[in-house]
Design a protein around this motif. Structure first.
Motif, PDB file in Angstrom:
ATOM      1  N   UNK A 104      12.143  -2.032 -11.433  1.00 18.29           N
ATOM      2  CA  UNK A 104      12.241  -2.699 -10.344  1.00 18.29           C
ATOM      3  C   UNK A 104      13.530  -2.248  -9.212  1.00 18.29           C
ATOM      4  N   UNK A 105      14.443  -1.964  -9.916  1.00 17.77           N
ATOM      5  CA  UNK A 105      15.649  -1.557  -9.223  1.00 17.77           C
ATOM      6  C   UNK A 105      15.539  -0.110  -8.509  1.00 17.77           C
ATOM      7  N   UNK A 106      15.362   0.702  -9.651  1.00 18.58           N
ATOM      8  CA  UNK A 106      15.249   2.363  -9.291  1.00 18.58           C
ATOM      9  C   UNK A 106      13.897   2.756  -8.482  1.00 18.58           C
ATOM     10  N   UNK A 107      12.755   2.176  -8.825  1.00 22.45           N
ATOM     11  CA  UNK A 107      11.482   2.953  -8.259  1.00 22.45           C
ATOM     12  C   UNK A 107      11.276   2.264  -6.730  1.00 22.45           C
ATOM     13  N   UNK A 108      10.723   3.179  -6.057  1.00 20.59           N
ATOM     14  CA  UNK A 108      10.345   2.666  -4.768  1.00 20.59           C
ATOM     15  C   UNK A 108       9.008   1.804  -4.951  1.00 20.59           C
ATOM     16  N   UNK A 109       8.353   1.928  -6.063  1.00 22.53           N
ATOM     17  CA  UNK A 109       7.079   0.898  -5.992  1.00 22.53           C
ATOM     18  C   UNK A 109       6.722   0.988  -7.719  1.00 22.53           C
ATOM     19  N   UNK A 164       1.223  -4.601  -7.456  1.00 17.23           N
ATOM     20  CA  UNK A 164       2.459  -3.474  -6.844  1.00 17.23           C
ATOM     21  C   UNK A 164       3.814  -4.002  -6.645  1.00 17.23           C
ATOM     22  N   UNK A 165       4.975  -3.520  -7.072  1.00 18.24           N
ATOM     23  CA  UNK A 165       6.096  -3.865  -6.719  1.00 18.24           C
ATOM     24  C   UNK A 165       6.551  -2.804  -5.846  1.00 18.24           C
ATOM     25  N   UNK A 166       7.351  -3.469  -4.733  1.00 13.21           N
ATOM     26  CA  UNK A 166       7.959  -2.379  -3.827  1.00 13.21           C
ATOM     27  C   UNK A 166       9.410  -2.615  -3.327  1.00 13.21           C
ATOM     28  N   UNK A 167      10.251  -1.499  -3.384  1.00 10.65           N
ATOM     29  CA  UNK A 167      11.540  -1.933  -3.050  1.00 10.65           C
ATOM     30  C   UNK A 167      11.646  -2.203  -1.431  1.00 10.65           C
ATOM     31  N   UNK A 168      12.361  -2.893  -1.284  1.00 15.29           N
ATOM     32  CA  UNK A 168      12.599  -3.308   0.138  1.00 15.29           C
ATOM     33  C   UNK A 168      13.987  -3.153   0.580  1.00 15.29           C
TER      34      UNK A 168
END
Length: 168
Positions: A104-109, A164-168
């Motif tokens: 979660x911390x390293x990927x953009x999504x 989907x999870x996305x870095x913000x």
């Protein structure tokens, strides 16, 4: 490109070496922060598949044709387990349980979806996003989208399914 993974912890190192050679072949050098981020993501996703499923898996790596600054690299691990990935909250003394938090911390999504008799977990890293400081990525620079947030651990697996999870 794909690599078949046996349910053996030694496969994690083999997956890292395989991914590193594919990255180098696509023009993403070992000295780039993007390469190190991707290798860590490969390590976490393959470790999760090997440790938590006990099933064979397939690692897929989708690289841009050219080393464009705005390209996206996608990693996928498909396994035969129907068990949903569940992010865990661990205290400082535990030696495991941080894999999905790192993803979660390293990927953009990132996200997952059921696939046949198993599932596919994927993550994407945007090459143009690599200018951010590494400390930001490790320090919680990403968060779960509000649509996927849950209030209790017992509902986590169903709440995260297909999200989907996305870095913000």
């Amino acid at each position: 490109m794909q690599l078949e993974i046996r349910p053996d912890p030694a496969e994690v190192g083999r997956a890292r070496r395989w991914a590193r050679s594919r990255l180098a072949g696509s023009g993403i050098g070992d000295d780039e922060s993007l390469a190190e981020t991707l290798i860590l993501l490969v390590s976490e996703l393959v470790t999760n598949a090997v440790v938590h499923t006990g099933c064979p898996a397939v690692l897929r790596l989708s690289l841009p044709r050219a080393a464009a600054e705005s390209a996206t690299v996608r990693l996928e691990v498909a396994d035969r387990s129907e068990r949903a990935p569940v992010p865990r909250c661990v205290d400082g003394d535990e030696t495991g349980g941080r894999g999905l938090a790192l993803v979660d911390g390293l990927a953009d999504r990132w996200g997952w979806s059921p696939e046949g008799a198993g599932k596919r977990i994927w993550c994407e890293v945007d090459r143009c996003g690599q200018f951010r400081e590494t400390a930001t990525a490790y320090g919680g620079g990403a968060s779960v989208s509000s649509a996927a947030s849950v209030s209790s651990a017992s509902s986590a697996s169903s709440a995260y399914e297909g999200r989907a999870f996305e870095a913000v």
